[in-house]
Design an enzyme around this catalytic site. Structure first.
Site, PDB file in Angstrom:
ATOM      1  N   CYS A 190      -3.585   3.859   9.621  1.00  0.00           N
ATOM      2  CA  CYS A 190      -2.320   3.287  10.099  1.00  0.00           C
ATOM      3  C   CYS A 190      -1.674   4.100  11.211  1.00  0.00           C
ATOM      4  O   CYS A 190      -0.515   3.869  11.559  1.00  0.00           O
ATOM      5  CB  CYS A 190      -1.345   3.162   8.931  1.00  0.00           C
ATOM      6  N   CYS A 220       0.834  -1.200   0.000  1.00  0.00           N
ATOM      7  CA  CYS A 220       0.000   0.000   0.000  1.00  0.00           C
ATOM      8  C   CYS A 220       0.872   1.254   0.000  1.00  0.00           C
ATOM      9  O   CYS A 220       0.650   2.181  -0.794  1.00  0.00           O
ATOM     10  CB  CYS A 220      -0.938  -0.013   1.197  1.00  0.00           C
ATOM     11  N   CYS A 221       1.881   1.291   0.875  1.00  0.00           N
ATOM     12  CA  CYS A 221       2.780   2.443   0.920  1.00  0.00           C
ATOM     13  C   CYS A 221       3.553   2.589  -0.393  1.00  0.00           C
ATOM     14  O   CYS A 221       3.832   3.703  -0.834  1.00  0.00           O
ATOM     15  CB  CYS A 221       3.764   2.310   2.073  1.00  0.00           C
ATOM     16  N   CYS A 224      -1.013   8.014   7.560  1.00  0.00           N
ATOM     17  CA  CYS A 224      -2.360   7.797   7.039  1.00  0.00           C
ATOM     18  C   CYS A 224      -3.317   7.455   8.187  1.00  0.00           C
ATOM     19  O   CYS A 224      -2.919   6.847   9.190  1.00  0.00           O
ATOM     20  CB  CYS A 224      -2.362   6.664   6.016  1.00  0.00           C
ATOM     21  N   CYS A 279       7.907   3.341   6.077  1.00  0.00           N
ATOM     22  CA  CYS A 279       7.025   3.175   4.918  1.00  0.00           C
ATOM     23  C   CYS A 279       7.811   3.008   3.635  1.00  0.00           C
ATOM     24  O   CYS A 279       7.261   2.605   2.624  1.00  0.00           O
ATOM     25  CB  CYS A 279       6.084   4.376   4.796  1.00  0.00           C
TER      26      CYS A 279
END
Length: 243
Positions: A207, A115-116, A204, A232
């Protein structure tokens, strides 16, 4: 770049220099210099840089999953300093394919790396491929396990290459969290209101969570993962290269 630049030698020479001296060095040597602003406590390095050069070029990453307070903070910063804030977004097709296949919360099961990678690393790589040097708000005390040896100046081996050398400046490397907050309060500069709710390190929304008393600030990030994984990827490549 106006003259040959030796990051290793200058990192040693400027190891105990003030952030302002390091920023002045960066501005002296590089015209295509950008400051990366995340919307957290790196407001301090932005304030310092702006006071040296009102035309400092600034970018930020919009992952699409930030807290409302972070978006509001970014706008306050833009108007407070009167700067153009370049907002970098993820590649739409890559993000759409990822969400379609794995949903909006896959990172809780599979880890935050993919995702990162889509929301942060790819847009950052895209931007840094076009510049000569960048400035971050990294500090050694942010994560003793992964950032304890961050130099004030370095050759960025994660986003640069032999064909396109990239210099990275970390003027706040020697600063502590206490010094950051002393600066913010004494000069009354803007800050993210999430800090008032116990958020020490802000990323985010899914997170990030507040930290408890005596917890390290990075413990509020990706709390379901091992402490050694709390990067990240924005800086991890350089950190790994030094280990």
């Amino acid at each position: 770049m106006t003259s040959p630049f030796d990051p290793a030698a200058l990192a040693e020479q400027y190891a105990k220099a003030t952030p302002q001296d390091i920023l002045s060095l960066a501005m002296e040597h590089f015209d295509d210099l950008w400051l990366s602003f995340s919307g957290a406590d790196d407001i301090v390095v932005l304030d310092m840089a702006w006071k040296l050069n009102k035309n400092i070029k600034v970018f930020t990453l919009d992952t699409g999953r930030l807290h409302p307070e972070t978006y509001q903070f970014l706008e306050r910063v833009r108007t407070h300093y009167g700067i153009e804030l370049e907002v970098l977004s993820p590649d739409h097709e890559a993000l759409q394919a990822y969400v379609k296949e794995k949903g909006l919360f896959d990172f809780y099961q599979s880890g935050h790396g993919e995702c990162c990678g889509i929301r942060k690393i790819e847009p950052l790589r895209r931007k840094l491929s076009t510049v000569d040097a960048w400035i971050t708000g990294q500090r050694r005390d942010q994560s003793p396990g992964t950032r304890s040896h961050v130099p004030v100046i370095e050759l960025d081996t994660a986003f640069g290459s032999e064909e396109h050398p990239l210099i990275k400046f970390n003027p706040l490397a020697n600063y502590s969290s206490e010094e950051v907050w002393t600066y913010i309060r004494m000069l009354e500069i803007p800050y993210n209101r999430l800090h008032e709710r116990g958020f020490a390190s802000i990323g985010c929304e899914p997170c990030t969570r507040p930290t408890l008393p005596n917890q390290h600030e990075r413990e509020g990030r990706w709390w379901w993962e091992e402490a050694t994984q709390k990067e990240c990827g924005l800086h991890a490549g350089n950190l790994i290269a030094r280990d």
